[in-house]
Enzyme design. Structure first.
Site, short mmCIF file in Angstrom:
data_model
loop_
_atom_site.label_atom_id
_atom_site.label_comp_id
_atom_site.label_asym_id
_atom_site.label_seq_id
_atom_site.Cartn_x
_atom_site.Cartn_y
_atom_site.Cartn_z
N CYS B 123 41.78 48.07 33.24
CA CYS B 123 42.47 47.55 34.41
C CYS B 123 42.16 48.38 35.64
CB CYS B 123 43.99 47.57 34.19
SG CYS B 123 44.53 46.82 32.67
N GLU B 126 42.21 44.95 41.70
CA GLU B 126 43.45 44.45 42.30
C GLU B 126 43.09 43.42 43.35
OE1 GLU B 126 45.62 47.78 43.84
OE2 GLU B 126 45.72 48.78 41.89
N ASP B 239 29.10 52.75 33.76
CA ASP B 239 27.73 53.11 33.38
C ASP B 239 27.45 52.74 31.92
OD1 ASP B 239 27.25 54.11 35.86
OD2 ASP B 239 27.36 56.23 35.30
N GLU B 363 32.38 43.48 36.59
CA GLU B 363 31.94 44.87 36.38
C GLU B 363 30.99 45.32 37.51
OE1 GLU B 363 31.29 46.41 32.49
OE2 GLU B 363 32.48 44.80 31.58
N THR B 365 29.79 43.51 41.41
CA THR B 365 28.91 42.40 41.79
C THR B 365 27.47 42.90 41.82
OG1 THR B 365 29.00 42.94 44.13
CG2 THR B 365 30.70 41.43 43.30
#
Lengths: 262, 385
Positions: B123, B126, B239, B363, B365
């Site tokens: 998480c 937002e 990564d 994850e 753009t």
């Protein structure tokens, strides 16, 4: 509790060709798999072991050395160990000799509570080997088992599929069950199972290890003689009658009278 | 092409393809249509030891790495990019614990994830903090033995389904990105709730929800690393997880190629298979080139990460960007090969295009990825001087 599963390696196709000279299946170039019905037998054996919370599942096959692949696949699904019955002397066995040989292996293994088989093999389709083994071993058999309702160390209650429905059968243990596809959905192998299968030692038993009587195994021990195997000629095309229902019904009745009655 | 997989890697690949072919493919269209979360498939993956493939053996996993996570994700995504995400996004949610968890945290959370009993979710995003992770508004205020979390996370994959949430929240707003910290929050913690399930164009079998913290008291033992490390935890996590997104894109692209080749061979126009027309066959060739190039890049990047190389942000971003762009292009082309049928939901390729799109977005753009790659290039150039 020791549970035995008997499996057979079969060609992975429903379109197998037959060698017209030898009257045997042409196996070249056909991928081999575990007989699909035997997959349900493996799954049920594993489930019974899991339900009992103890014991071992031993998978056995009779076949050429390459049948080892099928045994390793069974181990990758969770079977504990595998035995391959392989000997040139077993070659040409019919269902009688095969069931005799397999029953010898089960006796040698000893202390087996349940023997699971698929209802039949997809190549031979005889459904005779399972019942044959139970006869050789002199233990009860229940064929076409679609559900195990209750099982403990001394007895089992199973549902046996019939054409009309099913029978509920109670049997003492040891017993032999042949299973139908309605019984479960076979699991996929696990990674740990695959790794174990790769390393597993496949024990090979030959005719003399089993103490087989020479005239009961292989071609000499097989009373069956295959006179001819052939592909039946394809059926001729059907005919569709069309028109008003009344006319079609009349035409059909005439045709039936002519072709079947007459 | 031979990528010199070890026997174990080949086993993982084969088993995941078998799961995809036999268990995922038959239900993919239905789960997509109904936005049905694939718990039944998670169970199958768990029973097959797939869930713990990238988790150390001491915590019940198979002890493999990013490479194996990638090949598993690739094959599962061949079956369905949405269903595979239950597994792949758990990887994303687990990396913070794998990379920064202490012994107690690992021992507490990893075994259940490895066994497939629990899923995880990461998480960070937002409403106003996407690519700009520094503007996170969720706060974590230390009170005695607890941190009290307040705020709303958005578009959380596996939200509501997962049992373990790794959360980035601000412990010190005045420090910007350096004021962020990472926490493990268990489902069932009072103050943790979930918003509505998002209605997405693709990966519909995956759950995407808001994760809401309202005075949510998290034990201080659940802080990952130390205070202020949150941003680093997030970056290092990405990564390691980006080859997984790339592999998801690759699996989708491979499926599109397979479907297009098969269809072009079956579909007849002007009395011949359309694969005999150069216009179509060259499209297929270009699709195949791109898919294979993506695979080579992903596998190389994943191996480099597993080797313990230090600066992996660039290759990780390259793999994700390239593979996701390939997936988008190849799935669009697959629809073109199918012609009008490709535009219909009865055929499998339109779903592949819908599923592919997200891989260019989440994850990070692909634009952010290019920024990462470019700044690495400049950094490397300066280092040489």
């Amino acid at each position: 509790m020791r549970i035995v599963v008997l499996i057979k390696q079969v060609p992975d196709t429903t379109d197998v060709k037959i060698d017209p000279v030898t009257n045997t299946l042409k196996r070249e170039g056909v991928v081999s798999i575990i007989n699909p019905f035997d997959m349900y037998a493996i799954e049920e054996a594993l489930r019974v072991k899991e339900k009992m919370g103890e014991g071992e599942v031993v998978v056995i096959t009779m076949g050429p050395p390459q049948a080892e692949v099928a045994l390793r696949e069974a181990i990758s699904m969770g079977c504990d160990r595998a035995i391959l019955l392989s000997d040139r002397k077993f070659a040409g066995s019919d269902t009688w000799a095969t069931s005799y040989t397999l029953s010898r292996a089960i006796e040698k293994l000893g202390d087996c509570s349940i023997v699971f088989c698929g209802k039949q093999a997809s190549d031979g389709d005889t459904a005779q080997v399972g019942p044959g083994i139970s006869t050789h071993l002199n233990i009860p058999q229940v064929t076409y088992v679609k559900k195990i309702e209750k099982i403990d160390k001394n007895s089992a209650v199973v549902e046996r599929m019939t054409e009309e429905g099913y029978d509920v059968v109670e049997t003492p243990i040891p017993a032999l069950f042949t299973v139908v596809k309605e019984i479960n959905e076979p699991r996929l192998p696990s990674l740990k199972g695959k790794m174990k299968a790769k390393k597993a030692e496949i024990v090979v038993w030959k005719a003399e290890d089993l103490g087989c009587e020479p005239d009961k195994i292989g071609l000499d021990g097989s009373p069956t003689r295959v006179v001819k195997i052939f592909t039946p000629p394809p059926r001729g095309g059907g005919r569709v009658l069309s028109g008003e229902p009344e006319d079609v019904a009349k035409e059909l009745a005439e045709l039936l009278k002519k072709d079947i009655v007459g | 092409m031979d990528y010199l997989l070890t026997e174990e890697q080949q086993m993982i690949k084969d088993l995941c393809r078998q799961i995809a072919e036999e268990k995922i493919k038959p239900v993919a269209a239905q789960y997509d249509e109904e936005a049905h979360f694939p718990w039944d498939i998670v169970k199958i993956m768990a029973d097959s030891d797939i869930c713990g493939v990238y988790i150390p053996e001491q915590y019940g996993g198979m002890g493999k790495g990013v490479f194996e996570l990638a090949i598993a994700t690739e094959e599962l995504s061949w079956g369905c990019g949405g269903i595979a995400l239950a597994f792949a996004a758990t990887g994303l949610g687990t990396f913070p614990i794998l990379l920064y968890g202490n012994e107690q945290q690992k021992a507490k959370y990893l075994p259940d994830i490895a066994k497939g009993k629990k899923l995880a979710a990461f998480c960070i995003t937002e409403a106003e903090a996407g690519s700009d992770a520094g503007s996170i508004k969720t706060t974590a205020k230390k009170e005695g033995d607890y941190y009290v979390l307040n705020g709303t996370k958005q578009w959380i994959t596996n939200g509501g389904e997962a049992d373990v949430y790794t959360v980035i929240a601000m412990t010190d707003k005045t420090k910007g990105a350096r004021g962020a910290s990472a926490f493990i929050v268990e489902k069932g913690t009072p103050g943790l709730s979930f918003g509505k399930k998002e209605n997405k164009i693709g990966i519909r079998a995956s759950a995407t929800r808001e994760v809401i913290f309202t005075d949510c008291k998290v034990p201080k033992a659940n802080l990952l690393g130390k205070e202020g490390l949150g941003f680093i935890v997030a970056m290092k996590t990405f990564d390691h997880s980006r080859p997984g997104v790339a592999a998801q894109a690759l699996g989708i692209a491979q499926r599109a190629l397979d479907e297009a080749v098969k269809y072009s061979h079956e579909r007849k126009q002007f009395g011949t298979a359309i694969s005999n027309f150069q216009g179509v066959s060259f499209m297929l060739a270009d699709m195949a080139i791109q898919v294979e190039a993506a695979r080579a890049l992903i596998y190389s990047a994943a191996r480099m990460i597993d080797s313990g190389a230090k600066d992996v942000a660039k290759v990780s971003a390259m793999a994700k960007t390239f593979a996701s762009d390939v997936a988008m292009k190849v799935t669009v082309d697959a629809i073109q090969v199918f012609g009008g049928y490709g535009y219909m939901k009865e055929y499998p390729v339109e779903k592949l295009m819908r599923d592919a799109k997200i891989t260019q977005i989440y994850e990070g753009t692909n634009q952010i990825q290019r920024s990462v790659i470019a700044s690495s290039l400049i950094k490397e150039c300066l280092a040489k001087k």
